[in-house]
Design a protein around this motif. Structure first.
Motif, PDB file in Angstrom:
ATOM      1  N   SER A 393      15.451  -4.821   1.324  1.00  0.00           N
ATOM      2  CA  SER A 393      14.533  -5.189   2.201  1.00  0.00           C
ATOM      3  C   SER A 393      13.374  -4.495   2.029  1.00  0.00           C
ATOM      4  O   SER A 393      12.122  -4.924   2.536  1.00  0.00           O
ATOM      5  N   GLY A 394      13.331  -3.251   1.584  1.00  0.00           N
ATOM      6  CA  GLY A 394      12.262  -2.325   1.173  1.00  0.00           C
ATOM      7  C   GLY A 394      11.417  -2.954   0.249  1.00  0.00           C
ATOM      8  O   GLY A 394      10.021  -2.879   0.162  1.00  0.00           O
ATOM      9  N   ILE A 395      11.973  -3.723  -0.740  1.00  0.00           N
ATOM     10  CA  ILE A 395      11.091  -4.596  -1.920  1.00  0.00           C
ATOM     11  C   ILE A 395      10.132  -5.391  -1.300  1.00  0.00           C
ATOM     12  O   ILE A 395       8.980  -5.505  -1.715  1.00  0.00           O
ATOM     13  N   PHE A 396      10.615  -6.104  -0.282  1.00  0.00           N
ATOM     14  CA  PHE A 396       9.414  -6.983   0.546  1.00  0.00           C
ATOM     15  C   PHE A 396       8.228  -6.219   0.993  1.00  0.00           C
ATOM     16  O   PHE A 396       7.147  -6.747   0.539  1.00  0.00           O
ATOM     17  N   MET A 397       8.243  -4.862   1.509  1.00  0.00           N
ATOM     18  CA  MET A 397       7.280  -4.210   1.970  1.00  0.00           C
ATOM     19  C   MET A 397       6.787  -3.568   1.020  1.00  0.00           C
ATOM     20  O   MET A 397       5.305  -3.622   0.774  1.00  0.00           O
TER      21      MET A 397
END
Lengths: 594, 223, 257
Positions: A393-397
């Motif tokens: 999910s960190g990749i989205f941000m």
């Protein structure tokens, strides 16, 4: 019991007999024994974990049922609730203190204060830490910091209201935040806690470098020790930055300086740069020890060596190194130069790579294993599955354009909790269960542990996964009542669902608390090596005696020689077990006379 | 019940949503690989009497593969993302024909200053409205963000637009709305106890509607 | 061993138990409010009465656009305006705070009434717009709107406060500890909301009514400087000598600007 005494050659019986019997206070309260200090950290931190959880329950009550009186809210003063209804200023205090307690007084001390202290000397074959009295000071400072932070609830205007990230200028201006003494206490507490961390780090680093047993080369250290060692380096470099920032913030509040207030030449963004320069290494402090301990436990549960041990070490180092140059990804929307956004995006996307390497290596470890599903293994596998979601999910941000709609929404909150709860806390459930016998001489109940794991896993995902969705829908962070916004009203059923799941999740933790406390007295008496593990600590009695070994053992092999052909019929081979084919190692660097 | 991003309402939404979807697919594949792998291994390699684990310390080839593939993917993602990042946030990307509005954030309201009938910001016919943002569809606009007191953040979900308003700084954020209608603006940076109530209504007008509204305001609407 | 563990546990918990004692800034909420006239105390004593007006044309009070707060807007059949200048027939000036600036014998103390002064937030406006209150007298702030108001008191001699009331029916009580003319009260959610509180340690003050009249009673004999304060037109003073229980007049005329 002085630190000098530890350096002298030990007689028989773990060092006790060489000294006059200690009073209860010297033995258990003002102890310099790293194991006792670790246990002290454990009890205090579990208490603050409970406090953080209680704050979270109130937050979820307000978000799920905005404006409804809090059950039992009548006991709170009218500065916090009105007719039982949580007030907006109390709500922002709740979110601020939930984050503060969980990050600084629960997860960090549970991972580092407990396990760096407890495990490092045992796992590298040392009698104790390099500086036992400084170690003791580290605990008492942490406790003092926790008390100061707790005190902020009981002063006029209460605790901080600006989030655990405490952004200036809001945090620097009592006339704008409404917080007076509470802000001072936060700053002072952080400075004291920083000192505790730095002193602890000094011990961990020195002990690992200087006090490894003969044969315990760097690349024979368990990954838990590697992770704790690297974490200690992060700590000693990062915490002072936060301390400096907190002192500047304190001065802005009480001395009339304007470091962060543009009204008189200060810079609002300065706080963010300082805080996140600390804050990003901090989140790696909050995950690396968990990863390290999970590695130990997964290798044990799979009955196989860790897959790619060297890669795992370099991944830890890579994460720690890259962790210093990603802080700006918390500031993409801050108004800093967009070019910085580009550079921080690159470093942030890159840091996904060593984390991915670790996940693949854990899968490689269980691949073709002979898996034992003990409670620590279940929780460790839970860690891998949940940390993967949190990391992805960190990749989205990290992708800056996508961060635009997601920044400061519940999507970030979901990410934080997947790595900190789904990650670190599951790892802690694993670690606490795993090393409980070594700490207390008894086993925690396997049955309760399994029920706790499954119920926690289910309610945990029900609580935090939907936060991704309401974050995508645009629900901002730290807002007291989402239904004020027409575009958020349709999502409110999901907020209700999350709140009910959170209440259930919290309730289920009673199982863990009960298991932990009840087993102290009534748990099954633990065999010396209940998990058939290779670590040096398991060659000691349960609980381990003061001074650990009479004579420092020799180390003959790496930490994960499960199912080694040399092991014969057993499927494990302890590091310090001498086989007929082994030769005694050349002694590593140790103080003379040791 | 909304399960996805808000309806697209600006020229930014297309690229951002596409990037979001691309990341979702990439991370989704990775997630499925990991979770299915985990569950498969856990079942297939569960301990049974008489079995032994396979004693290996790893595989350099595997390390290279699962380092290279994520690294290449991340670099590609970064390059594509940066293109749009510069387009959205770089000062030089603000279209020269953008209408400029002043947005002054303060605890707990948005004060929007319009250039008035002379269409120039900073002249005597400017007027300021509380908590209402009026723009024209299919026309670039730029808000000049300032703050009275603490850090606030200008956030319109349908436009995929977010920019902090920082005291002591003057920050320009541009956008082009593509759908008429009424939307909402929220504050996306904790700014005090009234943070949640710092809401403005956003109106995207046709050019004629907008002209009429400006004239009505300048003629003696509210101050 | 385990007994010792429990001692450790017990010791830790003893050390980490925090003191009870929730401190609150608020004075105890007073019994059901009745609008309190400032000069309740006196039964005997001198009186100063007067009428306040202004010359020139009254500036237009700006209209308030409450579109963003539907619940408040609905309470008004016509567009509400700000209350910078509230005038009555023949240019009478309301909302002027008149008080005895000097002349009260030093050392004389006055007990503050226990009946609170009520400040009501209704229709996103403060009622009253200007009030007088004694040091130590409770100010009971109530919210009659179903929306969030915060009441921020900007004060120099007194401790500032800022409390929120997110819903209708909520009540909060505060007291002032020092005289101050004037304490500014504002709502940050509704930027047009302003009120002014004149805090005095004696009961000799009044707020002019819509017809411009005011009365200060219960004065001991002496020579007094009274000051009339208006939020837009500034201040004016007058000197009045009272002997016994007579009533004297002091009128004020402000120039509109």
């Amino acid at each position: 019991m002085t630190s000098v005494a530890h350096a002298k050659p030990q007689g028989g019986g773990g060092g006790h007999d060489a000294h006059a019997p200690m009073s209860f206070w010297r033995k258990y309260i003002f102890s310099t024994d790293h194991k006792i200090i670790g246990i002290q950290f454990l009890f205090v931190s579990l208490f603050f974990l409970l406090v953080g959880g209680l704050l979270a329950m109130q937050i979820r009550w307000q978000l799920g049922f905005p404006g409804k009186p809090l059950p039992g809210g009548g006991i709170l003063p009218e500065t916090m609730v009105s007719g039982g209804v949580i007030l907006p200023e109390y709500y922002v205090q709740l979110v601020s203190m939930h984050g503060t307690f969980m990050v600084f007084f629960a997860i960090m001390p549970l991972l580092v204060g407990v396990y760096a202290n407890f495990l490092i000397p045992l796992k590298i074959g040392a009698h104790d830490m390099a500086f036992p009295r400084i170690n003791m000071a580290s605990f008492w400072l942490a406790l003092l910091a926790g008390l100061i932070m707790t005190a902020s609830f009981f002063v006029p205007n209460g605790p901080i209201r600006s989030g655990w990230t405490n952004y200036a200028p809001l945090a620097a201006r009592p006339d704008l935040s409404g917080v007076t003494v509470g802000q001072m206490l936060w700053c002072i507490s952080i400075v004291v806690l920083g000192l505790s961390s730095v002193l602890g780090s000094l011990n961990y680093i020195t002990t690992v470098i200087n006090h490894r047993a003969p044969g315990m080369t760097w690349f024979r250290m368990p990954l838990s020790v590697w992770a704790l060692f690297i974490t200690a380096i992060l700590g000693v470099l990062a915490l002072p930055v936060l301390q400096g920032a907190a002192i500047m913030l304190l001065f802005d509040n009480v001395l009339g300086t304007h470091f962060f207030d543009p009204v008189a030449g200060g810079q609002a963004l300065l706080w963010q740069h300082l805080f996140w320069f600390f804050g990003h290494p901090e989140v790696y402090i909050l995950i690396l020890p968990a990863m390290g301990m999970v590695s130990d436990i997964i290798a044990n549960g799979s009955r196989k060596p860790i897959f790619g041990y060297h890669s795992m070490v370099f991944a830890i180092i890579g994460i720690a190194f890259l962790g210093w140059i990603v802080w700006g990804h918390h500031m993409f929307m801050s108004g800093m130069n967009p070019t910085l956004g580009s550079t921080f995006m690159v470093s942030t996307l890159l840091i996904a790579v060593p984390s991915a390497i670790k996940v693949f290596n854990w899968l490689g470890t269980i691949w073709r294993g002979n898996i034992r599903f003990h409670v620590p293994m279940l929780n460790a596998l839970g860690f891998v599955s949940m940390f993967t979601i949190g990391g992805l999910s960190g990749i989205f941000m990290a992708a800056t354009p996508v961060d635009i709609p997601l920044h400061d929404t519940q999507f970030i909150v979901a990410h934080i909790h997947y790595v900190l709860f789904g990650g670190s806390l599951f790892a802690l459930f694993a670690a606490i269960t795993y090393w409980y016998p070594k700490m207390f001489g008894r086993m925690m109940s396997e049955r309760i542990g399994k029920v706790h794991f499954w119920l926690t896993f289910i309610f945990y995902n029900m609580t935090f996964f939907p936060m991704h969705i309401i974050g995508m829908g645009g629900q901002m962070r730290r807002i007291y009542d989402p239904t004020i916004y027409t575009f958020l009203k349709p999502q409110q059923p999901l907020n209700v669902f999350i709140s009910y799941s959170a209440f259930a999740l919290f309730a289920v933790q009673i199982l863990f608390a009960f298991n932990f406390l009840w087993s102290l007295k009534f748990g099954k008496k633990a065999p010396q090596n209940p998990w058939d593990d290779n670590g040096m600590e398991w060659s000691l009695p349960n609980p381990a005696p003061h001074g650990n070994w009479d004579r420092i053992p020799n180390v003959y092999r790496g930490p994960y020689e499960f199912s080694s052909p040399d092991a014969g019929s057993a499927d494990f081979l302890p590091q310090n077990l001498k086989l007929p084919t082994d030769r005694d190692p050349v002694p590593a660097t140790l103080p003379a006379g040791h | 019940m909304r399960w996805w991003l808000p309806d697209a309402g600006s020229t930014f939404a297309g690229p951002i949503d596409a990037l979001f979807l691309a990341i979702l697919i990439i991370t989704g594949i990775a997630l499925v690989l990991v979770e299915v792998g985990l569950v498969t291994f856990v079942i297939r390699y569960r301990g049974r009497p008489g079995r032994k684990a396979f004693y290996t310390h790893g595989s350099t080839r595997s390390e290279v593969i699962w380092t290279a593939i994520p690294a290449v993917t991340m670099v590609a993602l970064g390059l594509i993302s940066n293109h749009y990042w510069v387009l959205i946030k770089d000062k030089r990307s603000v279209p020269p024909n953008a209408y400029h509005l002043g947005v002054h954030a303060k605890q707990f309201e948005w004060q929007v200053t319009y250039p008035g009938p002379d269409e120039k910001l900073g002249t005597s016919d400017d007027f300021t409205v509380r908590n209402q943002l009026h723009v024209i569809v299919n026309q670039p606009f730029a808000v000049e963000l300032t703050s009275e007191d603490v850090i606030h953040s200008f956030f319109v979900p349908e436009w995929r637009l977010k920019q902090d308003a920082v005291p002591g700084m003057h920050i320009t954020a541009w956008f082009e709305a593509t759908k008429t209608g009424e939307f909402e603006l929220g504050c996306a940076e904790l700014c005090g106890m009234g943070h949640y109530k710092m809401r403005a209504r956003v109106f995207v007008h046709t050019p004629d509607e907008y002209k009429a509204w400006v004239a009505q305001q300048a003629a003696g609407g509210t101050e | 061993m385990n007994g010792r563990i429990f001692s450790v546990v017990g010791g830790m918990f003893l050390l980490t138990v925090c003191s009870k004692g929730n401190q609150s800034n608020a004075a105890p909420v007073a019994p059901p409010p009745a609008p309190a006239a400032a000069a309740d105390i006196a039964t005997a004593g001198g009186t100063i009465t007067g009428k306040i007006k202004f010359t020139g044309t009254a500036p237009r009070n700006p209209a308030i656009d409450m579109s963003e707060e539907a619940a408040c807007k609905a309470k008004y059949p016509t567009t509400p305006t700000e209350e910078n200048v509230v005038s009555g027939p023949a240019n009478a000036l309301a909302n002027v705070f008149v008080y005895v600036k000097s002349g009260v014998p030093a050392g004389q103390t006055f007990t503050a009434p226990t009946t609170p002064v009520v400040l009501d937030q209704n229709g996103c406006r403060y009622h009253p717009h200007v009030l007088g209150i004694m040091v130590g007298q409770p100010l009971e702030i109530q919210n009659s709107d179903p929306v969030l108001h915060n009441i921020k008191a900007i004060a120099k001699a007194n401790r500032p406060f800022n409390v929120s009331q997110p819903g209708a029916g909520m009540k909060t009580s505060r007291t002032f500890s020092a005289p101050e003319v004037m304490v500014n009260l504002e709502c940050n959610v509704h930027g047009w909301m302003h009120a002014y509180a004149g805090v005095r340690s004696d009961p000799f003050f009044a707020v002019s009514k819509p017809d411009g009249s005011f009365t200060i009673s219960g004065l001991p004999p002496g020579t007094f400087t009274i000051e009339a304060w208006h939020e837009k037109f500034g201040t004016q003073t007058a000197t009045v000598t009272i002997a016994g229980t007579e009533s004297k007049t002091a009128n004020f005329t402000f120039a509109a600007h």
